[in-house]
Structure formats: C-alpha cells, structure tokens
Design a protein around this motif. Structure first.
Motif, PDB file in Angstrom:
ATOM      1  N   ASP A   1       1.859   6.768   5.632  1.00  0.00           N
ATOM      2  CA  ASP A   1       2.995   7.288   4.850  1.00  0.00           C
ATOM      3  C   ASP A   1       3.350   6.371   3.682  1.00  0.00           C
ATOM      4  O   ASP A   1       4.008   6.784   2.727  1.00  0.00           O
ATOM      5  CB  ASP A   1       4.215   7.472   5.762  1.00  0.00           C
ATOM      6  CG  ASP A   1       3.987   8.590   6.769  1.00  0.00           C
ATOM      7  OD1 ASP A   1       4.166   8.364   7.980  1.00  0.00           O
ATOM      8  OD2 ASP A   1       3.584   9.685   6.323  1.00  0.00           O
ATOM      9  N   PHE A   2       2.892   5.106   3.780  1.00  0.00           N
ATOM     10  CA  PHE A   2       3.217   4.119   2.735  1.00  0.00           C
ATOM     11  C   PHE A   2       2.056   3.896   1.771  1.00  0.00           C
ATOM     12  O   PHE A   2       2.243   3.461   0.642  1.00  0.00           O
ATOM     13  CB  PHE A   2       3.612   2.783   3.377  1.00  0.00           C
ATOM     14  CG  PHE A   2       4.924   2.842   4.100  1.00  0.00           C
ATOM     15  CD1 PHE A   2       5.002   3.268   5.428  1.00  0.00           C
ATOM     16  CD2 PHE A   2       6.103   2.499   3.445  1.00  0.00           C
ATOM     17  CE1 PHE A   2       6.225   3.349   6.083  1.00  0.00           C
ATOM     18  CE2 PHE A   2       7.329   2.565   4.098  1.00  0.00           C
ATOM     19  CZ  PHE A   2       7.386   2.996   5.424  1.00  0.00           C
ATOM     20  N   LEU A   3       0.851   4.160   2.238  1.00  0.00           N
ATOM     21  CA  LEU A   3      -0.318   3.864   1.401  1.00  0.00           C
ATOM     22  C   LEU A   3      -0.557   4.984   0.392  1.00  0.00           C
ATOM     23  O   LEU A   3      -1.562   5.686   0.418  1.00  0.00           O
ATOM     24  CB  LEU A   3      -1.545   3.617   2.284  1.00  0.00           C
ATOM     25  CG  LEU A   3      -1.383   2.441   3.262  1.00  0.00           C
ATOM     26  CD1 LEU A   3      -2.666   2.211   4.043  1.00  0.00           C
ATOM     27  CD2 LEU A   3      -0.936   1.165   2.536  1.00  0.00           C
ATOM     28  N   GLN A   4       0.439   5.159  -0.491  1.00  0.00           N
ATOM     29  CA  GLN A   4       0.377   6.197  -1.530  1.00  0.00           C
ATOM     30  C   GLN A   4       0.450   5.539  -2.909  1.00  0.00           C
ATOM     31  O   GLN A   4       1.181   4.577  -3.082  1.00  0.00           O
ATOM     32  CB  GLN A   4       1.564   7.155  -1.393  1.00  0.00           C
ATOM     33  CG  GLN A   4       1.708   7.830  -0.042  1.00  0.00           C
ATOM     34  CD  GLN A   4       2.819   8.870  -0.066  1.00  0.00           C
ATOM     35  OE1 GLN A   4       2.864   9.728  -0.977  1.00  0.00           O
ATOM     36  NE2 GLN A   4       3.723   8.811   0.903  1.00  0.00           N
ATOM     37  N   PRO A   5      -0.298   6.081  -3.882  1.00  0.00           N
ATOM     38  CA  PRO A   5      -0.182   5.521  -5.233  1.00  0.00           C
ATOM     39  C   PRO A   5       1.231   5.746  -5.781  1.00  0.00           C
ATOM     40  O   PRO A   5       1.918   6.701  -5.396  1.00  0.00           O
ATOM     41  CB  PRO A   5      -1.218   6.300  -6.036  1.00  0.00           C
ATOM     42  CG  PRO A   5      -1.487   7.537  -5.261  1.00  0.00           C
ATOM     43  CD  PRO A   5      -1.223   7.216  -3.817  1.00  0.00           C
TER      44      PRO A   5
END
Ligand code: AMP
Ligand code: P6P
Length: 339
Positions: free
Chosen positions: A148-152
């Motif tokens: 959920d956090f590893l987004q550009p």
C-alpha cells in the motif's frame, strides 16, 4: 476581517467532489490537529523534560529525541482516532504501523510521514518540520501491507508539510494548487495566509551542503560553480542558503525562489533524503507550485519505491533552475543515473 480556517477550507474543497464521503476531509483535519499538539511541545522544547534523548535508537540509527517520539505519537493518535487511515509508514518506525481502530483497519488511506524532520536542530532552536504523504491503499480489503506504500509519488492524493518556525505554517496540496495556513496560537486555528503558492519566476538561491563538495558528482560540482559565476543577466552569483532542515529550506525557497539539492554522492549513490516521506511530498508540492523535482535524471514522482525507507537524490525548485542542474548532471555525471 474575513479569514478562512484550514478546517473551513478543507470542507469547502470537499464540496467540489460531490461523491466525496468526507473521509479525506477528516484525515486532513486530523493532521492539522496533531500539528497543533506538536507545535505546542516544539515551542517549549527548551524547557524542562522535553529536551534530550528518549534513549532509543530509531531506524535511521540516530538517537531519538523525545520530541521525535512525541511527534510520532501525536500523528499516530490523531490518525487512529480519526479512523480514515488504515496504516502509517513513519520515519521513526522500521515497519508500517497498522492503526488500532476497528473501523480504520479497513479505511482507504495510508499516510507516509516524517513526524519531525530536522530534529537534530532542536537544541539550536532552528526551524523543524513534519512532512506527510497520503495515498489511497492498493489492497482493497483486510489489513494494510507494505504494498500500500510502495507507490510512485504520482499516485499521491495529498501531501504537505508543517514548518515549526517563527510562526507555524501548514502547507498542503491535493493536486489542485498549493495553499499555506499560519497557526493563530491565541485562537488555536490555522488561518489561510498563503493562498495559491507558486515559485517566483527565476530563483536566485541555491541550497546544498557544500561541506560534501569533494563527494559530489562532477555534475553537481559544475552546477555549484555555475551558481557562483558572475553574470548579472542571470542574477548570478546566486545566494547560498542552507539551514540543514529540509522543510525550512524548502519553504524559504518556495517563497523566495530557489533550488534545494541533496544529491547522490560518491559515498551514497542514493543520497540521504527518504523518497516516500521527504522527497515525494516536496516534489508534489513543487510541481503544484509550478516547479520541478528530479533525482538529476528522473522525475521524483515517477520513481517506483522498492522499500519503505528508500532514499533518493533530489533537485527541487523552480523549473528553470532544476533544468539547468539536470543539464550538468546529464553532461558530466551520467554514471549517477539510477533508473
Ligand atoms: P473521500 O470520499 O472523502 O475519501 O474523497 C474521495 C476523493 O475526493 C479524495 O480521494 C479526493 O481526491 C477528493 N476529495 C474529497 N475531499 C476532498 C478535500 N477536502 N480536498 C481535496 N480533495 C478532496
Ligand atoms: P546534512 C535533517 O537531518 C535532514 O534529514 C533534512 O531535514 C536536511 O535537509 C538534511 O537532513 C541535512 O543533512 O547532511 O546536510 O546535515
């Protein structure tokens, strides 16, 4: 005298989204609430038992000062109580924090945060800050995960900072411009003080820690020398301003027009600043203010994070200044391209 509070402004903006449920409105206000509690302690930092170290070591291997711990706790508590955030990625915690609230476990937002950036400056009374990023979670149900956090950064729903300085200012964007609010302590409200923030045309400040000069890529060395050349037609030599507190440096440069650089070095090709909760909020705000942010080669907001505390080099400021710095990086230091 007519003025607008942060709360009123956020609610007014929600009205532009007829289908909005009010979850983001509540989350943004929760951040404002926590900022007021942090502000109160920061303003008393020189007094009594708040100073000094909590004696614990944070994930960055640094002594955690009590204010770091306090600030982290305030944002976690406010977002937990608000119920609109299911998990937090904090500079102070190695793993993501699943918020302990039956409702919020399934809430649709996650927040990446540096609760008190620049805290090593607390004893010298230098301005310090909070940086935050808000994403829609990627997982559709159940307990949030690191995915959920590893987004550009281009996926960001909102981002901003709080600067605890001569006054306390909260600056944020949701993708439709940048607005700043100054805390009126006697009332306890953030008041709209900087509507529609934009970089001035053509900045003449450069901010970089030149103590690292011998470790800079050749492109950065060449750019620093460019900044120091005497050319009145391009307002050079620029002024150098560097306070060692990212939010303070960023805010001054946004107001007065300047580039902030924390580059890769021969000692660390990833640079120092954290992508998710330092570089991405700065980059989102900068682009919304008519500026630009890159790692010398790639748009910061296009970088795909691989881990929560990942670092990234950053060149952020007025577009013409970042473009010029990129020219030097691409000409003299192509080997520093990371992606
Ligand atoms: P919500 O249903 O409250 O989560 O809002 C849905 C979407 O509408 C958000 O993800 C934003 O893109 C937009 N939105 C809702 N409220 C606001 C607000 N107060 N300010 C800016 N954008 C908002
Ligand atoms: P240096 C503070 O520790 C911080 O994370 C940022 O706020 C600041 O811009 C940077 O590090 C300063 O680092 O290496 O110049 O002391």
């Amino acid at each position: 005298m007519k003025f607008q509070t942060l709360t009123g402004f956020i609610v007014e903006k929600q009205a532009e989204y007829p289908g909005a449920s009010g979850e983001l409105t509540r989350l943004l206000n929760d951040i404002g609430t926590a900022a007021k509690f942090v502000n109160r302690e920061v303003n008393r930092a020189g007094l009594g038992d708040v100073m000094g170290y909590a004696g614990e070591i944070n994930v960055q291997g640094e002594e955690q000062k009590k204010l770091d711990v306090f600030a982290n706790e305030q944002f976690i508590a406010a977002l937990t109580d608000g119920g609109q955030c299911c998990a937090i990625g904090s500079e102070e915690n190695e793993e993501i924090i699943i918020l302990d609230n039956a409702h919020s476990k399934h809430a649709k937002y996650v927040v990446a945060i540096d609760p008190l950036d620049g805290s090593s400056n607390i004893e010298s009374n230098v301005s310090i800050g909070t940086l935050f990023s808000v994403y829609l979670r990627r997982t559709v149900r159940g307990i949030a995960t690191i995915e959920d956090f590893l987004q550009p950064g281009r996926n960001l729903v909102a981002a901003g900072y709080v600067l605890y300085g001569s006054s306390t200012v909260l600056v944020y964007t949701t993708g439709y411009g940048v607005n700043g609010f100054t805390l009126e302590p006697s009332v306890g409200s953030f008041i709209l003080s900087h509507p529609g923030m934009k970089y001035p045309k053509g900045g003449n400040i450069y901010s970089i820690n030149e103590a690292n000069y011998i470790y800079f890529p050749e492109g950065v060395k060449q750019y620093v020398r460019y900044c120091q050349e005497d050319d009145k037609s391009t307002s050079r030599p620029y002024s150098t301003r560097y306070i060692g507190s990212m939010v303070a440096d960023f805010h001054r440069n946004l107001i007065r027009g300047g580039i902030f650089i924390y580059p890769a070095t021969t000692k660390n090709k990833q640079g120092k600043l954290r992508l998710l909760y330092e570089c991405n909020p700065a980059a989102f705000l900068a682009e919304q203010a008519g500026g630009k942010a890159s790692d010398g080669f790639r748009r910061i907001l296009d970088i795909q994070p691989k881990e929560l505390h990942e670092r990234a080099p950053i060149f952020v400021g007025p577009t013409n200044m970042v473009d010029k710095a990129e020219e030097f990086m691409q000409k003299y230091s192509p080997e520093f391209r990371l992606g």
